[in-house]
Each structure stands twice: as C-alpha cells, then as structure tokens.
Design an enzyme around this catalytic site. Structure first.
Site, PDB file in Angstrom:
ATOM      1  N   LEU A  42      12.495  68.671 -45.206  1.00 28.39           N
ATOM      2  CA  LEU A  42      13.104  69.264 -44.020  1.00 28.39           C
ATOM      3  C   LEU A  42      12.043  69.986 -43.201  1.00 28.39           C
ATOM      4  O   LEU A  42      11.264  70.772 -43.736  1.00 28.39           O
ATOM      5  CB  LEU A  42      14.201  70.246 -44.457  1.00 28.39           C
ATOM      6  CG  LEU A  42      15.219  70.647 -43.404  1.00 28.39           C
ATOM      7  CD1 LEU A  42      16.003  69.431 -42.906  1.00 28.39           C
ATOM      8  CD2 LEU A  42      16.187  71.673 -43.975  1.00 28.39           C
ATOM      9  N   GLU A  83      22.704  63.838 -31.240  1.00 28.81           N
ATOM     10  CA  GLU A  83      21.393  63.538 -31.822  1.00 28.81           C
ATOM     11  C   GLU A  83      20.555  62.626 -30.927  1.00 28.81           C
ATOM     12  O   GLU A  83      19.461  62.220 -31.305  1.00 28.81           O
ATOM     13  CB  GLU A  83      21.562  62.906 -33.209  1.00 28.81           C
ATOM     14  CG  GLU A  83      22.430  63.704 -34.165  1.00 28.81           C
ATOM     15  CD  GLU A  83      21.928  65.103 -34.502  1.00 28.81           C
ATOM     16  OE1 GLU A  83      20.901  65.556 -33.945  1.00 28.81           O
ATOM     17  OE2 GLU A  83      22.575  65.763 -35.324  1.00 28.81           O
TER      18      GLU A  83
END
Length: 141
Positions: A42, A83
C-alpha cells in the site's frame, strides 16, 4: 458467481469512516466485512492510497463490500468513475482486477474486484512513493 457480480475489496477512502464511504456505498451495499489482500503493498497517493501488486507483498487491509443486487450496476459504474477507470484506457490511474481476498473473520478466500495501481503509476510509486508499511490506510498516521 459471475465476474460481473463479484464483491469489491476497498482499502482507502471507501472504508467505513472515510470520506467516500457514505457518498458511494450508503444504500447500495448489502454487507461489508474486514478482509486482507495478499500480494500487494500500500502506497500513499497522497490523499488516497494505491495498492501495488508485488509477489509476496502485503497484506493490504480493507473491507469486502457486497452490493445489493439491484444496486450492483450502479455501484460498479460509480466506483469506476471514482477511480477514473475505463477498460483498456492507457491513462488509467487504477486497473480493476479480480483477485483473491481473505475474509478476516474465517480465513475464507473470496474472489473480489480490486482497484490496483495501473502500470505507469506502479512504476512511479516504486521509484519514489511513500509506502504505508502497516498495509492499513486507517493506521497511516
């Protein structure tokens, strides 16, 4: 379950308590439960995270979100728009891919849609991105 009706694995601003959770998920989902995505790291966007696929990486912590059947198409379109994902577009920041996610409660593997960093973004993040070592956007501070 057909690929079109997969649950979603969310790991950033769509998680409970985060900015986009109520905006996009309220009234559209049937359930959400904690999950983990292996094989990814991440990175801070900044302001929003990117999961970058890396063999042996992870896990990335998030939620498995199951849409209500009547809301599925609407939610899929809304998340693709959020997104900025369009199938096959080389300008995508994220790619929507089907991956195995582990349900935290019982360790069951669930196939889910995950928005991961597109190749051009992945290269930039690996070179100079800010890794969130915990794999958990909610504990990044």
């Amino acid at each position: 379950m057909t690929p079109a009706s997969l649950p979603f694995f969310v790991y950033g601003t769509l998680r409970p308590g985060e900015a986009n959770h109520d905006l996009f998920l309220r009234g559209r989902i049937r359930s959400e439960e904690p999950g983990r995505l292996a094989g990814a790291l991440l990175y801070d966007g900044p302001g929003y995270p990117y999961a970058v696929e890396v063999p042996g990486g992870g896990p990335v912590c998030g939620e498995l979100v199951t849409a209500g059947p009547e809301q599925y198409d609407e939610l899929l379109a809304a998340l693709d728009e959020l997104e900025e994902y369009a199938p096959g577009d080389p300008r995508n920041l994220y790619e929507r891919v089907a991956r195995e996610v582990t349900r935290t409660a019982d360790g069951t593997a669930v196939r889910a849609w995950v928005y991961v960093a597109a190749p051009s973004v992945t290269a930039r993040l690996r070179a100079r991105g800010k890794l969130i070592e915990s794999g958990d956007w909610l504990s990044r501070r």
